[in-house]
Motif scaffolding. Structure first.
Motif, PDB file in Angstrom:
ATOM      1  N   PHE A   1       0.819  -1.223   0.000  1.00 34.11           N
ATOM      2  CA  PHE A   1       0.000   0.000   0.000  1.00 34.11           C
ATOM      3  C   PHE A   1       0.849   1.269   0.000  1.00 34.11           C
ATOM      4  CE2 PHE A   1      -2.944  -2.943   2.365  1.00 34.11           C
ATOM      5  CZ  PHE A   1      -3.735  -3.192   1.257  1.00 34.11           C
ATOM      6  N   ARG A   2       2.169   1.117   0.109  1.00 34.69           N
ATOM      7  CA  ARG A   2       3.074   2.276   0.114  1.00 34.69           C
ATOM      8  C   ARG A   2       2.761   3.273   1.232  1.00 34.69           C
ATOM      9  NH1 ARG A   2       6.119   1.596  -3.796  1.00 34.69           N
ATOM     10  NH2 ARG A   2       5.484   0.294  -5.524  1.00 34.69           N
ATOM     11  N   VAL A   3       2.216   2.782   2.328  1.00 29.95           N
ATOM     12  CA  VAL A   3       2.023   3.656   3.489  1.00 29.95           C
ATOM     13  C   VAL A   3       3.394   3.830   4.152  1.00 29.95           C
ATOM     14  CG1 VAL A   3       0.796   3.938   5.655  1.00 29.95           C
ATOM     15  CG2 VAL A   3      -0.270   2.694   3.791  1.00 29.95           C
ATOM     16  N   PRO A   4       3.761   5.055   4.554  1.00 30.60           N
ATOM     17  CA  PRO A   4       5.066   5.245   5.195  1.00 30.60           C
ATOM     18  C   PRO A   4       5.211   4.329   6.419  1.00 30.60           C
ATOM     19  CG  PRO A   4       3.996   7.356   4.785  1.00 30.60           C
ATOM     20  CD  PRO A   4       3.019   6.306   4.427  1.00 30.60           C
TER      21      PRO A   4
ATOM     22  N   LEU B   1       2.537  13.371   6.030  1.00 33.13           N
ATOM     23  CA  LEU B   1       3.674  13.002   6.868  1.00 33.13           C
ATOM     24  C   LEU B   1       4.982  13.420   6.199  1.00 33.13           C
ATOM     25  CD1 LEU B   1       4.169  11.326   9.518  1.00 33.13           C
ATOM     26  CD2 LEU B   1       4.919   9.534   8.005  1.00 33.13           C
ATOM     27  N   PHE B   2       4.931  13.680   4.905  1.00 34.81           N
ATOM     28  CA  PHE B   2       6.145  14.041   4.181  1.00 34.81           C
ATOM     29  C   PHE B   2       6.395  15.544   4.201  1.00 34.81           C
ATOM     30  CE2 PHE B   2       4.303  10.292   2.048  1.00 34.81           C
ATOM     31  CZ  PHE B   2       5.245   9.383   2.456  1.00 34.81           C
TER      32      PHE B   2
ATOM     33  N   LEU C   1      -6.226   4.043  11.217  1.00 32.30           N
ATOM     34  CA  LEU C   1      -5.093   4.864  10.778  1.00 32.30           C
ATOM     35  C   LEU C   1      -4.465   4.290   9.513  1.00 32.30           C
ATOM     36  CD1 LEU C   1      -3.264   7.264  11.462  1.00 32.30           C
ATOM     37  CD2 LEU C   1      -1.844   5.712  12.763  1.00 32.30           C
ATOM     38  N   ILE C   2      -4.170   2.983   9.544  1.00 33.80           N
ATOM     39  CA  ILE C   2      -3.506   2.360   8.396  1.00 33.80           C
ATOM     40  C   ILE C   2      -4.424   2.380   7.183  1.00 33.80           C
ATOM     41  CG2 ILE C   2      -2.517   0.228   7.498  1.00 33.80           C
ATOM     42  CD1 ILE C   2      -1.716  -0.434  10.385  1.00 33.80           C
TER      43      ILE C   2
ATOM     44  N   ILE D   1      -6.233   0.062  13.054  1.00 26.34           N
ATOM     45  CA  ILE D   1      -6.754  -0.316  11.738  1.00 26.34           C
ATOM     46  C   ILE D   1      -7.200   0.919  10.964  1.00 26.34           C
ATOM     47  CG2 ILE D   1      -8.631  -1.536  10.569  1.00 26.34           C
ATOM     48  CD1 ILE D   1      -8.441  -3.654  12.733  1.00 26.34           C
TER      49      ILE D   1
ATOM     50  N   LEU E   1       3.089   2.816  13.573  1.00 23.35           N
ATOM     51  CA  LEU E   1       2.379   3.560  14.622  1.00 23.35           C
ATOM     52  C   LEU E   1       0.987   2.942  14.793  1.00 23.35           C
ATOM     53  CD1 LEU E   1       3.092   6.189  16.224  1.00 23.35           C
ATOM     54  CD2 LEU E   1       1.692   7.418  14.601  1.00 23.35           C
ATOM     55  N   GLY E   2       0.371   2.615  13.666  1.00 18.32           N
ATOM     56  CA  GLY E   2      -0.943   1.990  13.718  1.00 18.32           C
ATOM     57  C   GLY E   2      -0.891   0.596  14.313  1.00 18.32           C
TER      58      GLY E   2
ATOM     59  N   LEU F   1      -2.540  -1.495  17.284  1.00 18.35           N
ATOM     60  CA  LEU F   1      -3.302  -2.682  16.907  1.00 18.35           C
ATOM     61  C   LEU F   1      -2.833  -3.927  17.664  1.00 18.35           C
ATOM     62  CD1 LEU F   1      -5.249  -4.173  15.006  1.00 18.35           C
ATOM     63  CD2 LEU F   1      -3.457  -4.175  13.286  1.00 18.35           C
TER      64      LEU F   1
ATOM     65  N   ILE G   1      -2.711  12.955  11.203  1.00 16.07           N
ATOM     66  CA  ILE G   1      -2.604  12.206   9.939  1.00 16.07           C
ATOM     67  C   ILE G   1      -4.002  11.896   9.392  1.00 16.07           C
ATOM     68  CG2 ILE G   1      -1.810  10.064   8.889  1.00 16.07           C
ATOM     69  CD1 ILE G   1       0.479  11.805   9.549  1.00 16.07           C
TER      70      ILE G   1
ATOM     71  N   MET H   1      -3.004   7.081   0.012  1.00 14.01           N
ATOM     72  CA  MET H   1      -1.819   6.880  -0.826  1.00 14.01           C
ATOM     73  C   MET H   1      -2.234   6.320  -2.179  1.00 14.01           C
ATOM     74  SD  MET H   1       0.703   7.881   1.035  1.00 14.01           S
ATOM     75  CE  MET H   1       2.181   7.306   0.224  1.00 14.01           C
TER      76      MET H   1
ATOM     77  N   ALA I   1      -1.846  10.466  15.257  1.00 14.95           N
ATOM     78  CA  ALA I   1      -2.920   9.778  14.532  1.00 14.95           C
ATOM     79  C   ALA I   1      -4.002  10.772  14.114  1.00 14.95           C
ATOM     80  CB  ALA I   1      -3.509   8.670  15.398  1.00 14.95           C
TER      81      ALA I   1
ATOM     82  N   VAL J   1      -4.729   5.957   5.608  1.00 12.34           N
ATOM     83  CA  VAL J   1      -3.529   6.394   4.897  1.00 12.34           C
ATOM     84  C   VAL J   1      -3.304   5.542   3.653  1.00 12.34           C
ATOM     85  CG1 VAL J   1      -1.051   6.748   5.073  1.00 12.34           C
ATOM     86  CG2 VAL J   1      -2.513   7.321   6.985  1.00 12.34           C
ATOM     87  N   ALA J   2      -3.578   4.234   3.736  1.00 12.50           N
ATOM     88  CA  ALA J   2      -3.416   3.369   2.567  1.00 12.50           C
ATOM     89  C   ALA J   2      -4.339   3.837   1.449  1.00 12.50           C
ATOM     90  CB  ALA J   2      -3.718   1.916   2.941  1.00 12.50           C
TER      91      ALA J   2
ATOM     92  N   ILE K   1       3.938   5.433   9.828  1.00 10.34           N
ATOM     93  CA  ILE K   1       2.498   5.409  10.037  1.00 10.34           C
ATOM     94  C   ILE K   1       1.996   3.981  10.232  1.00 10.34           C
ATOM     95  CG2 ILE K   1       0.283   5.873   8.944  1.00 10.34           C
ATOM     96  CD1 ILE K   1       1.625   8.330   9.770  1.00 10.34           C
ATOM     97  N   VAL K   2       2.468   3.074   9.364  1.00  8.18           N
ATOM     98  CA  VAL K   2       2.038   1.682   9.484  1.00  8.18           C
ATOM     99  C   VAL K   2       2.319   1.175  10.889  1.00  8.18           C
ATOM    100  CG1 VAL K   2       2.525  -0.676   8.773  1.00  8.18           C
ATOM    101  CG2 VAL K   2       2.358   1.121   7.069  1.00  8.18           C
TER     102      VAL K   2
END
Lengths: 338, 332
Positions: A136-139, B274-275, B316-317, B314, A145-146, A150, B268, B324, B265, B320-321, A142-143
């Protein structure tokens, strides 16, 4: 008269010249040497303050404390080398530890089942991170951190606030048994460190990890499957977090959902102390090994010297900041001269 | 537009502004949609969700994350990150306790000192990031340990309690039915939004986060800009501490432990990149509200508290996914 003045000067020059020559020949020499010097300096300082610091008994304790850090540090070195980061390893330790604890303590099932299950849990955590980062190319920040929330949340769901203790003796042997006077977990840690060093520097996958961290686009154009490499790296991190977690569990003989909270920060700190570049493309597993020992020595030595855990935290933070600031200045100087 | 336009950050022009605003509007709308969906879902799973007490409670809880979130939005916009804010809260709370409980200082002095301590912590981070040029995640990783250690050292494990009057009022007082922290949060948001979008310094922060080298060549003092971003983050962390201490009517060195996760969180989720180079203060408000609604909603629906962490991770990911993926297709 002149010769007497000249000699120490010349000697100093020689040493500096050697240092410069070695730095030129081996790009990692400066980082490894400064880490080693810091390690030696700390040992000497603590020994001078209190002789008991270098007693066999205490050395065994330090190594035992450092074992988990070393194992986690090897995995984190790989991750940081790919220009990634993994904040979820504390939570991975908790989740895989929870699985092991439930199997061994609550369900009283055999070790043969618990260890593969724990490793599988760790691998699953790492693979999930790797999948999100690569696919998914999530940084990575962030991944993880999540997943930090989780995995920790899942541990709480499974365990609640209970503390499991009373692990079987075969499991505790990992940290409490002795082979030639040293705990098996220490041997395990050193074996993993040597494997990690070999893997990163002398295998194809290891070289590809370095290439991806150095310049991802170039690596991709050179035909490297960057997604696969990232996935593998995070999965290895997950497995090593599970291994480190088991060593940790065996040492404290208990597990709870809050275990290893914040260990990711210590692990990242020790990897950076060891000289691995946060900008990716350069991983020093042996540096991380020394970084882990520095951390274990600081935690142990400051207690022996009689400073409380509060002062300890302040000092570790300060030393870390100073070393990293020094490293960064060094790094920039190196870039300017080139 | 004219040939001699040396500082692009100073003159945006209406068209440029619109172009800058366009992608952000989409992000804000998606955040609002997410918030609405959550509210609708929870209104079905829990009857009490729409009671005034619950709504006020959500706003009250969220205000802390919003105040700190405004600062974090600025830091992320500048291309940095600050994970030391939890420790800064612990340190500031301890110092407030020492001043007010041990030395009987008036609340006004303690509040000013709290803001000052926050600013100093931020300046320390800013010095290392901007001048020594250590990566922000590493700097604040170190200061996370360092500030927390200082807090424990000063507090000696004590819990300071029963603060004199104006402070509990700041944390829990009501004006027109709404808690004071909500007003503080609203003012911070308005100030932050204005600062980021309409002042020269705010535009510089965005420029530095977007492309540091280009910003430097355009004549922006990158070092100063970054340094001030962290100082502002510190001051807002100090303000957050004042609210937390007021609400708890207590101060302790462990205060703020792990708060950075929730604040980052929220920022974001709100669409800030984040960049660096894209900061959405209003998005941060929505992100914090999403988290607040999620927590309270799950709690009222009878879900065991621990699932909140799982849901946060879940969400958050996933968000962002999704984002992106969309940005990837747009740029092609």
């Amino acid at each position: 008269m002149q010769a007497a003045i000249d000699r120490p000067d010349a000697k100093g020059k020689n040493l500096a010249a050697y240092w410069r020559q070695w730095s030129g020949d081996y790009p990692n020499f400066t980082s490894l040497a400064t880490t080693a010097l810091l390690l030696i300096a700390l040992v000497i300082i603590f020994y001078l303050i209190n002789e008991r610091f270098l007693s066999w008994r205490n050395v065994v304790i330090i190594l035992n404390q450092g074992a988990a850090y070393i194992i986690l540090g090897v995995g984190m070195t790989f991750v940081i080398t790919t220009k990634g980061i993994d904040l979820s390893i504390g939570a991975t330790v908790a989740l895989s530890g929870t699985v092991v604890g439930l199997i061994l303590v609550t369900w009283k099932m055999p070790l043969v089942l618990a260890i593969p299950a724990g490793l599988a849990a760790g691998a699953a955590c790492g693979a999930f991170n790797g999948y999100c980062v690569a696919r998914f190319r999530v940084p990575p920040l962030i991944v993880t951190l999540g997943t930090m929330a989780l995995f920790r949340g899942l541990s709480y769901v499974l365990l609640g606030h209970q503390i499991l203790f009373g692990f079987p003796d075969e499991f505790l042997w990992l940290a409490r048994g002795r082979i030639l006077g040293i705990a098996p977990s220490v041997y395990l840690a050193f074996i993993i460190a040597i494997w990690g060093w070999y893997f990163l520097n002398y295998t194809r996958t290891g070289q590809e990890i370095i290439a991806v961290g150095g310049n991802e686009e170039a690596a991709r154009l050179a035909g490297i499957d960057t997604n696969r490499i990232k996935f593998i790296t995070y999965t290895i991190m997950g497995v090593l977090a599970a291994v480190g977690g088991m060593v940790w569990l065996a040492r404290v003989n208990s597990v709870q959902a809050a275990i290893a909270y914040g260990v990711e920060f210590h692990t990242i700190a020790l990897v950076v102390l060891g000289g691995t570049s946060l900008f990716g493309g350069r991983g020093l597993v042996m540096g991380s090994l020394m970084g882990a020992l520095i951390l274990a020595i600081l935690e142990n030595g400051l207690v022996i010297v009689g400073l409380g855990s509060f002062v300890q935290q302040v000092l570790i933070g300060l030393i870390f900041i100073t070393v990293v600031a020094f490293r960064t200045l060094q790094f920039r100087e190196g870039q300017v001269t080139r | 537009m004219s040939a001699a336009a040396p500082a692009p950050d100073e003159r945006g022009g209406f068209l440029a502004n619109l172009r800058n605003y366009h992608p952000d509007t989409g992000l804000l709308i998606s955040s609002i949609a997410m918030l609405v969906v959550l509210i609708v879902v929870f209104s079905f799973t829990s009857e009490r969700f729409f009671s005034q007490a619950v709504v006020v409670n959500i706003l009250n809880q969220t205000s802390i994350y919003i105040i700190a979130g405004v600062g974090m939005t600025l830091v992320l916009t500048s291309g940095g990150i600050d994970i030391s804010i939890g420790s800064v809260i612990g340190l500031t709370a301890t110092i407030m306790g020492l001043l007010m409980i041990d030395h009987g200082m008036p609340a006004m002095v303690a509040i000013l000192v709290a803001l000052l301590v926050g600013a100093l912590c931020g300046a320390f981070n800013g010095f290392l990031v901007a001048i020594v040029k250590v990566p922000p995640i590493i700097v604040t990783l170190g200061t996370l340990t360092f500030f927390r250690g200082l807090a424990y050292l000063l507090g000696e494990g004590r819990v300071f309690m029963r603060f004199p009057d104006p402070l509990p009022w700041i944390g829990d007082g009501r004006v027109l039915g709404l808690p004071i922290p909500v007003y503080i949060a609203v003012l911070t948001v308005i100030g932050g939004h204005f600062f980021l979008t309409s002042t020269r310094m705010g535009q510089r922060i965005t420029a530095v986060g977007g492309n540091e080298e280009a910003a430097r060549l355009a004549g922006i003092d990158v070092v100063r800009t970054k340094f001030f971003t962290y100082v502002i983050m510190g001051v807002l962390t100090g303000l957050t501490t004042v609210v937390i201490v007021g609400r708890q009517d207590a101060a302790q060195a462990v205060f703020g432990f792990g708060i950075e996760l929730h604040v980052i969180a929220a920022v974001i989720l709100g669409g800030t990149s984040l960049f660096g180079g894209r900061g959405l203060i209003l998005g941060t408000v929505l992100g914090a509200l999403i988290l607040g609604v999620l927590n309270t909603g799950l709690l009222l629906s009878g879900v065991v508290q621990f699932w909140q962490l799982v849901a946060l991770g879940i969400l958050l990911i996933a968000v962002v996914a999704f984002r992106m993926a969309r940005e990837g297709t747009e740029s092609k």
